[in-house]
Structure formats: C-alpha cells, structure tokens
Enzyme design. Structure first.
Site, PDB file in Angstrom:
ATOM      1  N   MET A   1      -7.130 -55.296  -6.486  1.00  0.00           N
ATOM      2  CA  MET A   1      -6.096 -55.137  -5.498  1.00  0.00           C
ATOM      3  C   MET A   1      -6.141 -53.721  -4.951  1.00  0.00           C
ATOM      4  SD  MET A   1      -1.924 -54.837  -5.849  1.00  0.00           S
ATOM      5  CE  MET A   1      -1.604 -56.301  -6.715  1.00  0.00           C
ATOM      6  N   PRO A   2      -6.534 -53.530  -3.705  1.00  0.00           N
ATOM      7  CA  PRO A   2      -6.494 -52.190  -3.127  1.00  0.00           C
ATOM      8  C   PRO A   2      -5.052 -51.754  -2.868  1.00  0.00           C
ATOM      9  CG  PRO A   2      -7.965 -53.621  -1.871  1.00  0.00           C
ATOM     10  CD  PRO A   2      -7.210 -54.480  -2.825  1.00  0.00           C
ATOM     11  N   ASN A   3      -4.714 -50.578  -3.363  1.00  0.00           N
ATOM     12  CA  ASN A   3      -3.435 -49.937  -3.067  1.00  0.00           C
ATOM     13  C   ASN A   3      -3.735 -48.730  -2.209  1.00  0.00           C
ATOM     14  OD1 ASN A   3      -1.447 -51.481  -4.657  1.00  0.00           O
ATOM     15  ND2 ASN A   3      -2.706 -50.800  -6.365  1.00  0.00           N
ATOM     16  N   SER A  38      -3.736 -59.361  -1.267  1.00  0.00           N
ATOM     17  CA  SER A  38      -3.738 -58.350  -2.322  1.00  0.00           C
ATOM     18  C   SER A  38      -3.836 -56.923  -1.782  1.00  0.00           C
ATOM     19  CB  SER A  38      -4.890 -58.605  -3.301  1.00  0.00           C
ATOM     20  OG  SER A  38      -6.132 -58.307  -2.702  1.00  0.00           O
ATOM     21  N   ARG A  40      -2.374 -53.781  -0.355  1.00  0.00           N
ATOM     22  CA  ARG A  40      -1.042 -53.168  -0.300  1.00  0.00           C
ATOM     23  C   ARG A  40      -1.158 -51.803   0.357  1.00  0.00           C
ATOM     24  NH1 ARG A  40       2.018 -50.017  -4.540  1.00  0.00           N
ATOM     25  NH2 ARG A  40       4.204 -50.305  -4.018  1.00  0.00           N
TER      26      ARG A  40
END
Length: 61
Positions: A1-3, A38, A40
């Site tokens: 999940m890239p934040n 995913s 964010r």
C-alpha cells in the site's frame, strides 16, 4: 500500500487537489503495480510564513 504524503503551500483549490491525486494515483498504479484502492495520499498544508527558501521567508518574497 503506497502512502504518499504531499507538503504544499496553502491556497491550492479543491479542483487542483483532485487533478493531482488522480495523476499521482494513476502513476502509482502504473509504476508500482499498486491497487487503486490501496493508494493513500495525505496533504499537509504549510503556510508561507512557515517556509524559507535561500534565507528568505516565502511570505516575504
């Protein structure tokens, strides 16, 4: 999940933010293989008086 955290000077419009998150999300999907749901992105607004470039406050330039 890239934040993804984005710091930017305050004053950007809601439409500018929408366009930005669409482009960044599309890039994360294409480059990182991330799932759209995913990705964010969080904006952190910074006031011009809180940032200096070259020894000068951005609010003074």
């Amino acid at each position: 999940m890239p934040n993804i955290t984005v710091e930017l000077l305050s004053g950007r419009t809601l439409d500018q933010r929408r366009e930005f998150v669409a482009a960044v999300t599309d890039s994360a999907i294409a480059i990182l293989g991330a799932k759209r749901e995913s990705v964010r992105i969080v904006f952190q607004e910074i006031e011009k008086s809180d940032v200096a470039n070259g020894g000068i406050l951005v609010s003074d330039s």
